[in-house]
Design an enzyme around this catalytic site. Structure first.
Site, PDB file in Angstrom:
ATOM      1  N   LYS A   1     -14.436   1.870  14.974  1.00 13.79           N
ATOM      2  CA  LYS A   1     -13.162   1.143  14.924  1.00 13.79           C
ATOM      3  C   LYS A   1     -12.518   1.078  16.300  1.00 13.79           C
ATOM      4  O   LYS A   1     -11.981   0.049  16.701  1.00 13.79           O
ATOM      5  CB  LYS A   1     -12.228   1.829  13.928  1.00 13.79           C
ATOM      6  CG  LYS A   1     -11.075   0.960  13.490  1.00 13.79           C
ATOM      7  CD  LYS A   1     -10.351   1.536  12.281  1.00 13.79           C
ATOM      8  CE  LYS A   1     -11.066   1.202  10.980  1.00 13.79           C
ATOM      9  NZ  LYS A   1     -10.374   1.692   9.799  1.00 13.79           N
TER      10      LYS A   1
ATOM     11  N   ASP B   1      -4.476  -6.041   5.046  1.00  8.71           N
ATOM     12  CA  ASP B   1      -5.567  -6.796   5.673  1.00  8.71           C
ATOM     13  C   ASP B   1      -5.597  -8.245   5.197  1.00  8.71           C
ATOM     14  O   ASP B   1      -6.047  -9.120   5.920  1.00  8.71           O
ATOM     15  CB  ASP B   1      -6.913  -6.139   5.348  1.00  8.71           C
ATOM     16  CG  ASP B   1      -7.098  -4.846   6.137  1.00  8.71           C
ATOM     17  OD1 ASP B   1      -6.615  -4.792   7.276  1.00  8.71           O
ATOM     18  OD2 ASP B   1      -7.707  -3.896   5.603  1.00  8.71           O
TER      19      ASP B   1
ATOM     20  N   ASN C   1       0.851  -1.190   0.000  1.00 11.38           N
ATOM     21  CA  ASN C   1       0.000   0.000   0.000  1.00 11.38           C
ATOM     22  C   ASN C   1       0.884   1.236   0.000  1.00 11.38           C
ATOM     23  O   ASN C   1       2.110   1.139   0.040  1.00 11.38           O
ATOM     24  CB  ASN C   1      -0.964  -0.028   1.196  1.00 11.38           C
ATOM     25  CG  ASN C   1      -0.213  -0.104   2.507  1.00 11.38           C
ATOM     26  OD1 ASN C   1       0.530   0.805   2.860  1.00 11.38           O
ATOM     27  ND2 ASN C   1      -0.378  -1.206   3.222  1.00 11.38           N
TER      28      ASN C   1
ATOM     29  N   LYS D   1     -11.712  -2.500  17.876  1.00 10.82           N
ATOM     30  CA  LYS D   1     -10.317  -2.933  18.100  1.00 10.82           C
ATOM     31  C   LYS D   1      -9.989  -3.031  19.591  1.00 10.82           C
ATOM     32  O   LYS D   1      -9.054  -3.707  19.974  1.00 10.82           O
ATOM     33  CB  LYS D   1      -9.349  -1.931  17.458  1.00 10.82           C
ATOM     34  CG  LYS D   1      -9.577  -1.732  15.966  1.00 10.82           C
ATOM     35  CD  LYS D   1      -8.640  -2.590  15.162  1.00 10.82           C
ATOM     36  CE  LYS D   1      -8.808  -2.306  13.675  1.00 10.82           C
ATOM     37  NZ  LYS D   1      -7.858  -3.038  12.866  1.00 10.82           N
TER      38      LYS D   1
ATOM     39  N   PRO E   1      -3.621 -11.564  10.547  1.00 15.52           N
ATOM     40  CA  PRO E   1      -3.949 -11.300  11.957  1.00 15.52           C
ATOM     41  C   PRO E   1      -4.046  -9.799  12.189  1.00 15.52           C
ATOM     42  O   PRO E   1      -3.330  -9.021  11.547  1.00 15.52           O
ATOM     43  CB  PRO E   1      -2.742 -11.885  12.713  1.00 15.52           C
ATOM     44  CG  PRO E   1      -1.640 -11.968  11.700  1.00 15.52           C
ATOM     45  CD  PRO E   1      -2.310 -12.155  10.367  1.00 15.52           C
ATOM     46  N   ASP E   2      -4.933  -9.389  13.081  1.00 12.06           N
ATOM     47  CA  ASP E   2      -5.059  -7.967  13.415  1.00 12.06           C
ATOM     48  C   ASP E   2      -4.162  -7.673  14.626  1.00 12.06           C
ATOM     49  O   ASP E   2      -4.474  -8.075  15.748  1.00 12.06           O
ATOM     50  CB  ASP E   2      -6.526  -7.622  13.706  1.00 12.06           C
ATOM     51  CG  ASP E   2      -6.738  -6.110  13.782  1.00 12.06           C
ATOM     52  OD1 ASP E   2      -5.887  -5.417  14.380  1.00 12.06           O
ATOM     53  OD2 ASP E   2      -7.741  -5.631  13.233  1.00 12.06           O
ATOM     54  N   ILE E   3      -3.077  -6.998  14.380  1.00 17.06           N
ATOM     55  CA  ILE E   3      -2.068  -6.760  15.426  1.00 17.06           C
ATOM     56  C   ILE E   3      -2.633  -5.858  16.518  1.00 17.06           C
ATOM     57  O   ILE E   3      -2.499  -6.128  17.715  1.00 17.06           O
ATOM     58  CB  ILE E   3      -0.795  -6.151  14.806  1.00 17.06           C
ATOM     59  CG1 ILE E   3      -0.242  -7.100  13.746  1.00 17.06           C
ATOM     60  CG2 ILE E   3       0.255  -5.847  15.881  1.00 17.06           C
ATOM     61  CD1 ILE E   3       0.769  -6.498  12.809  1.00 17.06           C
TER      62      ILE E   3
HETATM   63  N1  CTP Z   1      -4.068  -2.918  12.074  1.00 16.64           N
HETATM   64  C1  CTP Z   1      -3.321  -3.948  12.581  1.00 16.64           C
HETATM   65  N2  CTP Z   1      -3.322  -5.167  11.965  1.00 16.64           N
HETATM   66  C2  CTP Z   1      -4.075  -5.367  10.874  1.00 16.64           C
HETATM   67  C3  CTP Z   1      -4.854  -4.332  10.334  1.00 16.64           C
HETATM   68  C4  CTP Z   1      -4.822  -3.104  10.957  1.00 16.64           C
HETATM   69  O1  CTP Z   1      -2.632  -3.749  13.590  1.00 16.64           O
HETATM   70  N3  CTP Z   1      -4.047  -6.562  10.297  1.00 16.64           N
HETATM   71  C5  CTP Z   1      -4.079  -1.633  12.782  1.00 16.64           C
HETATM   72  C6  CTP Z   1      -3.419  -0.464  12.073  1.00 16.64           C
HETATM   73  O2  CTP Z   1      -2.067  -0.366  12.429  1.00 16.64           O
HETATM   74  C7  CTP Z   1      -4.225   0.714  12.611  1.00 16.64           C
HETATM   75  C8  CTP Z   1      -5.611   0.115  12.834  1.00 16.64           C
HETATM   76  O3  CTP Z   1      -5.416  -1.276  12.932  1.00 16.64           O
HETATM   77  O4  CTP Z   1      -3.756   1.133  13.854  1.00 16.64           O
HETATM   78  C9  CTP Z   1      -6.644   0.402  11.824  1.00 16.64           C
HETATM   79  O5  CTP Z   1      -6.206   0.142  10.520  1.00 16.64           O
HETATM   80  P1  CTP Z   1      -7.213   0.366   9.289  1.00 16.64           P
HETATM   81  O6  CTP Z   1      -6.560  -0.124   8.047  1.00 16.64           O
HETATM   82  O7  CTP Z   1      -7.750   1.756   9.306  1.00 16.64           O
HETATM   83  O8  CTP Z   1      -8.407  -0.555   9.738  1.00 16.64           O
HETATM   84  P2  CTP Z   1      -8.856  -1.954   9.321  1.00 16.64           P
HETATM   85  O9  CTP Z   1      -8.926  -2.804  10.536  1.00 16.64           O
HETATM   86  O10 CTP Z   1      -8.042  -2.476   8.216  1.00 16.64           O
HETATM   87  O11 CTP Z   1     -10.344  -1.652   8.879  1.00 16.64           O
HETATM   88  P3  CTP Z   1     -10.919  -1.183   7.453  1.00 16.64           P
HETATM   89  O12 CTP Z   1      -9.842  -1.445   6.429  1.00 16.64           O
HETATM   90  O13 CTP Z   1     -12.126  -2.022   7.282  1.00 16.64           O
HETATM   91  O14 CTP Z   1     -11.251   0.275   7.592  1.00 16.64           O
END
Ligand code: CTP
Length: 392
Positions: free
Chosen positions: A333, A273, A205, A337, A299-301
């Site tokens: 969000k 993502d 990205n 989160k 995984p969502d960190i």
């Molecule tokens: N983040 C993370 N791990 C992921 C995706 C996101 O830690 N796999 C964290 C990013 O570092 C940021 C926050 O989550 O602090 C939000 O990231 P964002 O891209 O805005 O949100 P998404 O969870 O991807 O939601 P969406 O794309 O549906 O808006």
């Protein structure tokens, strides 16, 4: 109160030393200034005296100075000796142990750590003599704020420009281990991730890592021990902290987990993502048409680190990149989160994602605040200051 002895040597960049004094005194660090003969061609003792609100030292053999404070005592009266700007000449003298004026005598007599911020013409900086001097000084433990690259006052282009005062100030804070976040550990994620498609291709990205890197440096400047976990970004590792380089979301998660425990976590990375199923060999064009990419969720960190548990940092800050309905999406969000604060930015505007400015809405436990559009460094400093307040 921490105190630095600031030696200002010659060069057009000497004017930046005044801004450095302002930053240091604002942060409650005392500054005693020493002006070399060539430094005095560029800034006046009066301006340094006004900003430091104390006597500026210039002469080695001034009887008045010796009766007030001898040069040996002066060299030891501070916690850190800083040379900014440091000319090729003063660096060469420091390397060789020459003591032929007040500044070089102090540098030879001091028993305190020394930090130098070189500034000179690119040829002088890249001359083998300067390179050898710098290698020797680093080997002896002298800390260096590397010069920036860019157009120079002499019309040439390249490395050699004095680092900007906030960067030198961060290095000073880190060297002094000063500030409201002293003793705290902060983990910061930054940059994009690269999710491989095959050995030569990846999904990425537009994130530059500028915002996350600036936050890491700003937290270190407030005294925190910082672990920066960075995806592939074309930025130098910030000074005074530990940078761990990763490529994928899964590597970023592993590095964050390995860095725990921490008091603060700031997740500024633009984590991919999804990841494709990685092909072991380069995908080839075939007559059967284009390959389909099968995506799996990463995984969502941020969500993982925000989850309740013994290792949850006391303050977790997430970021939200949104293109519409900023407040509504950001609030949802933050709840989803489980983080404490959320920095929402509207990446729909031009020049934000990958650019140098940011327009931020900060959501905390107590409400929200809209910040004016400002550069990413200023956003980082404002956020770090707020985190500092939270811990005091
Ligand atoms: N983040 C993370 N791990 C992921 C995706 C996101 O830690 N796999 C964290 C990013 O570092 C940021 C926050 O989550 O602090 C939000 O990231 P964002 O891209 O805005 O949100 P998404 O969870 O991807 O939601 P969406 O794309 O549906 O808006």
């Amino acid at each position: 109160m921490k105190r630095i002895l600031l030696i200002v040597s010659g060069g057009i960049a000497a004017y930046k030393a005044l801004e450095l004094v302002r930053l240091a005194t604002k942060a409650g660090i005392g500054v005693t200034a020493v002006l070399t003969k060539s430094g005095a061609q560029f800034v006046t003792p009066l301006s340094l005296q006004a900003l430091t609100t104390s006597k500026v030292y210039q002469d080695l053999f001034s009887l008045t100075d010796e009766s007030e404070m001898g040069h040996i005592e002066l060299s030891r009266s501070a916690d850190l000796v800083v040379v900014a700007p440091a000319t090729a000449n003063i660096l060469a003298k420091l390397a060789a142990g020459v003591a032929d004026d007040l500044a070089t005598t102090l540098l030879l007599a001091t028993d305190k750590p020394v930090l130098v911020a070189p500034a000179m013409n690119v040829r002088m900086w890249q001359h083998p003599a300067t390179e050898a001097n710098m290698a020797l000084l680093k080997q002896r433990g002298v800390m260096v704020v590397e010069p920036d690259e860019g157009p120079m006052a002499c019309g040439e282009y390249g490395p050699g420009r004095l680092a900007e005062p906030p960067e030198i100030f961060s290095a000073i804070q880190a060297a002094l281990n000063n500030g409201p976040l002293k003793g705290k550990h902060a983990i910061v994620t930054s940059g994009p991730t690269h999710e491989p498609i095959d050995p030569v291709r990846y999904i990425a990205n537009r994130s530059s890592g500028r915002q996350g890197h600036a936050i890491a440096a700003a937290l270190a400047a407030l005294g925190a021990r910082v672990t920066l976990v960075s995806g592939p970004a074309a930025l130098p590792d910030p000074l005074g902290l530990t940078t761990i380089h990763v490529e994928t979301a899964r590597e970023m998660l592993a590095a964050v987990q390995a860095a725990l425990p921490a008091d603060i976590a700031v997740c500024a990375a633009a984590v991919g993502d999804w990841r494709p199923e990685e092909a072991a060999q380069k995908l080839k064009k075939t007559v059967d048409g284009v390959p389909a990419l099968t995506l799996t969720e990463n995984p969502d960190i941020l969500a993982g680190i925000s989850a309740p548990g013994p290792q949850r940092p006391r303050l977790v800050v997430g970021f939200a990149a949104e293109t519409e309905k900023l407040m509504e999406h950001a609030a949802a969000k933050r709840a989803r989160k489980g983080c404490d604060w959320l920095v929402a930015n509207n990446v729909g505007g031009t020049g934000i994602m990958g650019g140098s400015e940011n327009e931020v809405l900060l959501l905390t436990e107590t409400g929200s605040e809209q910040w004016d559009r400002m550069n990413k460094q200023a956003v980082a400093q404002k956020l770090a200051a707020k985190i500092g307040e939270h811990f005091t």
